[in-house]
Motif scaffolding. Structure first.
Motif, PDB file in Angstrom:
ATOM      1  N   LEU A 138      40.569 -36.456 -16.796  1.00  0.00           N
ATOM      2  CA  LEU A 138      41.053 -36.283 -18.169  1.00  0.00           C
ATOM      3  C   LEU A 138      40.825 -34.859 -18.657  1.00  0.00           C
ATOM      4  O   LEU A 138      39.797 -34.251 -18.358  1.00  0.00           O
ATOM      5  CB  LEU A 138      40.340 -37.270 -19.096  1.00  0.00           C
ATOM      6  CG  LEU A 138      40.588 -38.743 -18.791  1.00  0.00           C
ATOM      7  CD1 LEU A 138      39.755 -39.621 -19.715  1.00  0.00           C
ATOM      8  CD2 LEU A 138      42.057 -39.079 -18.910  1.00  0.00           C
ATOM      9  N   PRO A 139      41.773 -34.329 -19.423  1.00  0.00           N
ATOM     10  CA  PRO A 139      41.610 -32.964 -19.924  1.00  0.00           C
ATOM     11  C   PRO A 139      40.528 -32.894 -20.997  1.00  0.00           C
ATOM     12  O   PRO A 139      40.355 -33.819 -21.785  1.00  0.00           O
ATOM     13  CB  PRO A 139      42.982 -32.644 -20.520  1.00  0.00           C
ATOM     14  CG  PRO A 139      43.577 -33.955 -20.851  1.00  0.00           C
ATOM     15  CD  PRO A 139      43.020 -34.938 -19.854  1.00  0.00           C
ATOM     16  N   VAL A 140      39.803 -31.791 -20.989  1.00  0.00           N
ATOM     17  CA  VAL A 140      38.748 -31.560 -21.965  1.00  0.00           C
ATOM     18  C   VAL A 140      38.946 -30.179 -22.559  1.00  0.00           C
ATOM     19  O   VAL A 140      39.030 -29.187 -21.818  1.00  0.00           O
ATOM     20  CB  VAL A 140      37.346 -31.658 -21.313  1.00  0.00           C
ATOM     21  CG1 VAL A 140      36.255 -31.319 -22.316  1.00  0.00           C
ATOM     22  CG2 VAL A 140      37.128 -33.038 -20.711  1.00  0.00           C
ATOM     23  N   LEU A 141      39.032 -30.104 -23.871  1.00  0.00           N
ATOM     24  CA  LEU A 141      39.171 -28.818 -24.553  1.00  0.00           C
ATOM     25  C   LEU A 141      37.819 -28.123 -24.522  1.00  0.00           C
ATOM     26  O   LEU A 141      36.832 -28.643 -25.040  1.00  0.00           O
ATOM     27  CB  LEU A 141      39.634 -29.042 -25.998  1.00  0.00           C
ATOM     28  CG  LEU A 141      39.830 -27.810 -26.856  1.00  0.00           C
ATOM     29  CD1 LEU A 141      40.894 -26.900 -26.259  1.00  0.00           C
ATOM     30  CD2 LEU A 141      40.237 -28.223 -28.267  1.00  0.00           C
ATOM     31  N   ARG A 142      37.777 -26.964 -23.853  1.00  0.00           N
ATOM     32  CA  ARG A 142      36.533 -26.211 -23.747  1.00  0.00           C
ATOM     33  C   ARG A 142      36.661 -24.911 -24.518  1.00  0.00           C
ATOM     34  O   ARG A 142      37.753 -24.431 -24.777  1.00  0.00           O
ATOM     35  CB  ARG A 142      36.248 -25.862 -22.281  1.00  0.00           C
ATOM     36  CG  ARG A 142      36.038 -27.041 -21.404  1.00  0.00           C
ATOM     37  CD  ARG A 142      35.676 -26.675 -19.990  1.00  0.00           C
ATOM     38  NE  ARG A 142      35.859 -25.266 -19.667  1.00  0.00           N
ATOM     39  CZ  ARG A 142      35.508 -24.703 -18.526  1.00  0.00           C
ATOM     40  NH1 ARG A 142      34.955 -25.420 -17.603  1.00  0.00           N
ATOM     41  NH2 ARG A 142      35.704 -23.429 -18.301  1.00  0.00           N
TER      42      ARG A 142
END
Length: 180
Positions: A138-142
């Motif tokens: 899953l994409p994670v905003l970093r």
């Protein structure tokens, strides 16, 4: 629930007009009539309803690009050229979003993975969706630091898109965004 409200609003339906707090209905088991019953659906049904409402069966919706391909770095420039040609207008933000989402699949799921890239028009907005078969990555905003060499893709997408999210299914996920 926000996606459901947005999808319904495209059709002129606003949940407050139902005079019902739909989230409070989510656990109710009594039979309800009409759209109020939407509050009784489970998560999977809500996702299917959202997908149907965002789909292309509406008079104001049209699919601008619908591709299935195995991703690898070499396809990214060709994908940008295809978008420019298909959209026929300057589309730097759409190209950026597609590039970043496809790049994330290559980086985090793997080269050669089959993906579906869909760009559609919904009213005055563009909706970009990139689907892949891995529901775990899953994409994670970093927030990348100045020294980080990666980790800025979703921050760029977040900056240009009006909203974005992930739809998980049994056979993978779709990361999507909408642009004005």
């Amino acid at each position: 629930m926000d996606d459901l409200k947005s999808a319904l609003s495209v059709h002129g339906i606003t949940l407050p007009s139902l005079r019902v707090d739909v989230p409070s209905f989510a656990g109710a088991h009594s039979r309800t009539a009409g759209l109020v019953g939407l509050g009784n659906c489970n998560t999977e049904t809500a996702r299917k309803l959202i997908a149907a409402l965002w789909g292309t069966g509406r008079a104001d919706g049209s699919v601008l690009l619908d591709l299935e391909l195995a991703v690898e770095p070499a396809v990214v420039p060709e994908l940008r050229r295809t978008l420019r040609a298909r959209l026929g207008v300057p589309c730097a933000d759409v190209q950026l979003c597609v590039t970043e989402l496809v790049g994330n699949v290559i980086r985090h799921v793997g080269e050669g993975v089959p993906v579906k890239v869909r760009v559609s028009r919904i009213g005055g907005r563009a909706r970009v969706g990139v689907s892949d078969p891995d529901s775990r990555a899953l994409p994670v905003l970093r927030r990348a630091t100045a020294d980080d060499e990666t980790g800025r893709g979703l921050a760029l997408l977040d900056a240009v898109a009006s909203r974005w999210g992930v739809e998980q299914g049994e056979s993978g996920k779709t990361v999507w965004c909408e642009l004005a």
